[in-house]
Design a protein around this motif. Structure first.
Motif, PDB file in Angstrom:
ATOM      1  N   GLN A  63       0.970  -1.179   0.064  1.00 33.64           N
ATOM      2  CA  GLN A  63       0.127   0.167  -0.065  1.00 33.64           C
ATOM      3  C   GLN A  63       0.900   1.245  -0.061  1.00 33.64           C
ATOM      4  O   GLN A  63       1.774   1.442   0.852  1.00 33.64           O
ATOM      5  CB  GLN A  63      -1.082   0.066   1.259  1.00 33.64           C
ATOM      6  N   ILE A  64       0.801   2.220  -0.917  1.00 33.77           N
ATOM      7  CA  ILE A  64       1.411   3.403  -1.137  1.00 33.77           C
ATOM      8  C   ILE A  64       0.304   4.735  -0.925  1.00 33.77           C
ATOM      9  O   ILE A  64      -0.517   4.694  -1.960  1.00 33.77           O
ATOM     10  CB  ILE A  64       2.125   3.338  -2.436  1.00 33.77           C
ATOM     11  N   ALA A  65       0.644   5.645  -0.194  1.00 36.56           N
ATOM     12  CA  ALA A  65      -0.140   6.563  -0.243  1.00 36.56           C
ATOM     13  C   ALA A  65       0.765   7.944  -0.942  1.00 36.56           C
ATOM     14  O   ALA A  65       1.850   8.324  -0.597  1.00 36.56           O
ATOM     15  CB  ALA A  65      -0.276   7.120   1.231  1.00 36.56           C
ATOM     16  N   ILE A  66      -0.184   8.658  -1.873  1.00 37.39           N
ATOM     17  CA  ILE A  66       0.726   9.614  -2.765  1.00 37.39           C
ATOM     18  C   ILE A  66      -0.170  10.900  -3.040  1.00 37.39           C
ATOM     19  O   ILE A  66      -1.252  10.833  -2.822  1.00 37.39           O
ATOM     20  CB  ILE A  66       1.154   8.981  -3.912  1.00 37.39           C
ATOM     21  N   GLY A  67       0.314  11.880  -3.360  1.00 34.46           N
ATOM     22  CA  GLY A  67      -0.302  12.796  -3.884  1.00 34.46           C
ATOM     23  C   GLY A  67      -0.359  13.934  -3.087  1.00 34.46           C
ATOM     24  O   GLY A  67      -1.032  14.718  -3.283  1.00 34.46           O
ATOM     25  N   VAL A  68       0.410  14.175  -2.100  1.00 35.71           N
ATOM     26  CA  VAL A  68       0.921  15.336  -1.367  1.00 35.71           C
ATOM     27  C   VAL A  68       2.132  15.939  -1.107  1.00 35.71           C
ATOM     28  O   VAL A  68       3.131  14.938  -1.369  1.00 35.71           O
ATOM     29  CB  VAL A  68       0.119  15.008   0.108  1.00 35.71           C
ATOM     30  N   ASP A  69       2.500  17.096  -0.859  1.00 41.19           N
ATOM     31  CA  ASP A  69       3.673  17.813  -0.593  1.00 41.19           C
ATOM     32  C   ASP A  69       3.536  18.087   0.910  1.00 41.19           C
ATOM     33  O   ASP A  69       2.401  18.754   1.398  1.00 41.19           O
ATOM     34  CB  ASP A  69       3.923  19.000  -1.170  1.00 41.19           C
ATOM     35  N   TYR A  70       4.555  17.860   1.684  1.00 43.66           N
ATOM     36  CA  TYR A  70       4.688  18.200   3.070  1.00 43.66           C
ATOM     37  C   TYR A  70       5.372  19.407   3.479  1.00 43.66           C
ATOM     38  O   TYR A  70       6.487  19.487   2.803  1.00 43.66           O
ATOM     39  CB  TYR A  70       4.940  17.106   4.040  1.00 43.66           C
ATOM     40  N   PHE A  71       5.402  20.189   4.427  1.00 38.82           N
ATOM     41  CA  PHE A  71       6.024  21.236   4.778  1.00 38.82           C
ATOM     42  C   PHE A  71       5.763  21.407   6.439  1.00 38.82           C
ATOM     43  O   PHE A  71       4.761  21.066   6.908  1.00 38.82           O
ATOM     44  CB  PHE A  71       6.355  22.465   4.280  1.00 38.82           C
ATOM     45  N   ILE A  72       6.564  21.848   7.183  1.00 40.07           N
ATOM     46  CA  ILE A  72       6.588  22.140   8.606  1.00 40.07           C
ATOM     47  C   ILE A  72       6.216  23.701   8.674  1.00 40.07           C
ATOM     48  O   ILE A  72       7.153  24.519   8.457  1.00 40.07           O
ATOM     49  CB  ILE A  72       7.567  21.881   9.530  1.00 40.07           C
ATOM     50  N   ASP A  73       5.146  24.114   9.556  1.00 42.36           N
ATOM     51  CA  ASP A  73       4.927  25.691   9.562  1.00 42.36           C
ATOM     52  C   ASP A  73       5.790  26.234  10.680  1.00 42.36           C
ATOM     53  O   ASP A  73       6.476  25.448  11.561  1.00 42.36           O
ATOM     54  CB  ASP A  73       3.437  26.043   9.749  1.00 42.36           C
ATOM     55  N   ARG A  74       5.417  27.602  10.903  1.00 38.86           N
ATOM     56  CA  ARG A  74       6.414  28.139  12.100  1.00 38.86           C
ATOM     57  C   ARG A  74       5.971  27.600  13.478  1.00 38.86           C
ATOM     58  O   ARG A  74       6.651  27.863  14.238  1.00 38.86           O
ATOM     59  CB  ARG A  74       5.779  29.710  12.155  1.00 38.86           C
ATOM     60  N   ASP A  75       4.706  27.055  13.481  1.00 40.74           N
ATOM     61  CA  ASP A  75       4.365  26.371  15.007  1.00 40.74           C
ATOM     62  C   ASP A  75       4.890  24.808  14.921  1.00 40.74           C
ATOM     63  O   ASP A  75       4.330  24.276  15.631  1.00 40.74           O
ATOM     64  CB  ASP A  75       2.905  26.637  15.127  1.00 40.74           C
ATOM     65  N   ARG A  76       5.922  24.695  13.991  1.00 40.99           N
ATOM     66  CA  ARG A  76       6.123  23.401  13.920  1.00 40.99           C
ATOM     67  C   ARG A  76       5.167  22.223  13.744  1.00 40.99           C
ATOM     68  O   ARG A  76       5.340  20.963  14.196  1.00 40.99           O
ATOM     69  CB  ARG A  76       7.064  22.654  15.506  1.00 40.99           C
ATOM     70  N   GLU A  77       3.944  22.423  13.129  1.00 38.58           N
ATOM     71  CA  GLU A  77       3.411  21.538  12.660  1.00 38.58           C
ATOM     72  C   GLU A  77       3.334  21.253  11.345  1.00 38.58           C
ATOM     73  O   GLU A  77       3.599  21.980  10.564  1.00 38.58           O
ATOM     74  CB  GLU A  77       1.629  21.984  12.762  1.00 38.58           C
ATOM     75  N   ILE A  78       2.902  19.975  11.086  1.00 42.00           N
ATOM     76  CA  ILE A  78       3.347  19.331   9.744  1.00 42.00           C
ATOM     77  C   ILE A  78       1.926  19.715   8.911  1.00 42.00           C
ATOM     78  O   ILE A  78       0.867  19.534   9.371  1.00 42.00           O
ATOM     79  CB  ILE A  78       3.430  17.616   9.504  1.00 42.00           C
ATOM     80  N   MET A  79       2.236  20.406   7.926  1.00 44.82           N
ATOM     81  CA  MET A  79       1.062  20.782   6.937  1.00 44.82           C
ATOM     82  C   MET A  79       1.350  20.030   5.532  1.00 44.82           C
ATOM     83  O   MET A  79       2.433  19.603   5.085  1.00 44.82           O
ATOM     84  CB  MET A  79       1.103  22.277   6.519  1.00 44.82           C
ATOM     85  N   ALA A  80       0.163  19.557   5.031  1.00 40.86           N
ATOM     86  CA  ALA A  80       0.128  18.966   3.580  1.00 40.86           C
ATOM     87  C   ALA A  80      -0.768  19.709   2.733  1.00 40.86           C
ATOM     88  O   ALA A  80      -1.917  19.867   2.923  1.00 40.86           O
ATOM     89  CB  ALA A  80       0.069  17.415   3.874  1.00 40.86           C
ATOM     90  N   PHE A  81      -0.461  19.502   1.619  1.00 37.04           N
ATOM     91  CA  PHE A  81      -1.214  19.993   0.223  1.00 37.04           C
ATOM     92  C   PHE A  81      -1.179  19.212  -0.733  1.00 37.04           C
ATOM     93  O   PHE A  81      -0.296  18.566  -1.011  1.00 37.04           O
ATOM     94  CB  PHE A  81      -0.648  21.472  -0.148  1.00 37.04           C
ATOM     95  N   LYS A  82      -2.481  19.005  -1.524  1.00 33.84           N
ATOM     96  CA  LYS A  82      -2.360  18.257  -2.559  1.00 33.84           C
ATOM     97  C   LYS A  82      -1.081  18.673  -3.642  1.00 33.84           C
ATOM     98  O   LYS A  82      -0.955  19.676  -3.905  1.00 33.84           O
ATOM     99  CB  LYS A  82      -3.572  18.431  -3.697  1.00 33.84           C
ATOM    100  N   ALA A  83      -0.469  17.553  -4.393  1.00 35.19           N
ATOM    101  CA  ALA A  83       0.495  17.779  -5.309  1.00 35.19           C
ATOM    102  C   ALA A  83       0.376  16.685  -6.553  1.00 35.19           C
ATOM    103  O   ALA A  83       0.121  15.737  -6.235  1.00 35.19           O
ATOM    104  CB  ALA A  83       1.888  17.599  -4.517  1.00 35.19           C
ATOM    105  N   TYR A  84       0.281  17.549  -7.798  1.00 38.55           N
ATOM    106  CA  TYR A  84       0.236  16.538  -8.738  1.00 38.55           C
ATOM    107  C   TYR A  84       1.663  16.273  -9.228  1.00 38.55           C
ATOM    108  O   TYR A  84       2.692  17.269  -9.456  1.00 38.55           O
ATOM    109  CB  TYR A  84      -0.608  17.512  -9.963  1.00 38.55           C
ATOM    110  N   GLN A  85       2.075  15.062  -9.427  1.00 41.37           N
ATOM    111  CA  GLN A  85       3.289  14.588  -9.766  1.00 41.37           C
ATOM    112  C   GLN A  85       3.219  13.686 -11.136  1.00 41.37           C
ATOM    113  O   GLN A  85       2.990  12.677 -11.179  1.00 41.37           O
ATOM    114  CB  GLN A  85       4.073  13.749  -8.626  1.00 41.37           C
ATOM    115  N   PRO A  86       3.274  14.378 -12.253  1.00 39.13           N
ATOM    116  CA  PRO A  86       2.763  13.976 -13.408  1.00 39.13           C
ATOM    117  C   PRO A  86       3.504  12.817 -13.979  1.00 39.13           C
ATOM    118  O   PRO A  86       2.749  12.051 -14.702  1.00 39.13           O
ATOM    119  CB  PRO A  86       3.203  15.259 -14.598  1.00 39.13           C
ATOM    120  N   ARG A  87       4.659  12.600 -13.722  1.00 40.73           N
ATOM    121  CA  ARG A  87       5.366  11.313 -14.593  1.00 40.73           C
ATOM    122  C   ARG A  87       5.449   9.940 -13.548  1.00 40.73           C
ATOM    123  O   ARG A  87       5.799   9.021 -13.921  1.00 40.73           O
ATOM    124  CB  ARG A  87       6.606  11.599 -14.791  1.00 40.73           C
ATOM    125  N   ILE A  88       4.857  10.206 -12.523  1.00 45.12           N
ATOM    126  CA  ILE A  88       5.085   9.044 -11.486  1.00 45.12           C
ATOM    127  C   ILE A  88       4.356   7.577 -12.152  1.00 45.12           C
ATOM    128  O   ILE A  88       5.246   6.532 -11.982  1.00 45.12           O
ATOM    129  CB  ILE A  88       4.454   9.336 -10.059  1.00 45.12           C
TER     130      ILE A  88
END
Length: 220
Positions: A63-88
């Protein structure tokens, strides 16, 4: 982890990297070790899958979960947004062919990437696809179901995965799957593409039989 693996990596290469550079690995060394580790996991799963195939005709699920980009905000919380990765899907196709005893179950957050993986699932026997995270909306699920029923097979639809931190959210995502599944099947019935009695069977199959079949869960 990059699943487009370099099969020329040897165990001695990995041992040398870890011995000499374990205090601080550069990006290339991390990628080499990750690729080697992933390759070893896939080879082990493929071997297990060859035995399971004799019992269930499928193999073992990865099982593979995919399609998001992660980053850590100023409060050190992990944030995620949808991300299209066209050639995968295109780039990973050789891996699917190389390990035929593994069912690659992709749970996809981005709607456009869902379409790409559905196209792959319609052509490659050991690929199934379902929703994840932001892709868990009822309309997105209905679109996936309608497309797979019309152009492929309902057994290519993975019911989805919830990594929610709250019980209520797990329940809500289950409701989204039921709503999306019923909406997609209702559209097929209303357009005369699917008999009502078959649509009812598909509901049970997707929500009960198929997950048990793919994940080798005894239900009898």
């Amino acid at each position: 982890i990059d699943k487009r693996l370099n099969t020329n990596i040897s165990e001695s290469d990995i041992t040398n990297i870890i011995k000499k550079h374990k205090a601080k690995l550069n990006e290339l060394e991390v990628n080499i070790i990750s690729a080697y580790a992933t390759q070893s996991i896939l080879e082990g799963l493929n071997e297990i899958g060859s035995e399971l195939k004799k019992q269930n005709g499928l193999g073992v699920c990865f099982q593979i979960a995919i399609g998001v980009d992660y980053f850590i905000d100023r409060d050190r919380e992990i944030m995620a947004f949808k991300a299209y990765q066209p050639r995968i899907p295109r780039d990973e196709e050789p891996i699917w062919r190389k390990y035929p005893n593994i069912i690659f179950e992709y749970l996809v957050a981005d709607e456009k990437l869902q379409e790409d993986f559905m196209d792959s699932a319609k052509q490659v026997p050991n690929i199934i696809v379902g929703p994840w995270w932001q892709g868990f909306g009822g309309r997105s699920i209905a679109r996936m179901v309608e497309s797979l029923v019309w152009e492929s097979s309902i057994n290519k639809f993975a019911g989805g995965i919830s990594d929610a931190r709250y019980v209520t959210m797990i329940g809500a995502k289950g409701e989204s799957v039921r709503y999306g599944l019923s909406a997609g099947l209702a559209l097929c019935v209303s357009e005369g593409r699917l008999p009502l009695n078959i649509a009812k069977k598909y509901m049970k199959y997707v929500l009960y039989n198929n997950p048990a079949r793919v994940h080798n869960i005894p239900i009898d």
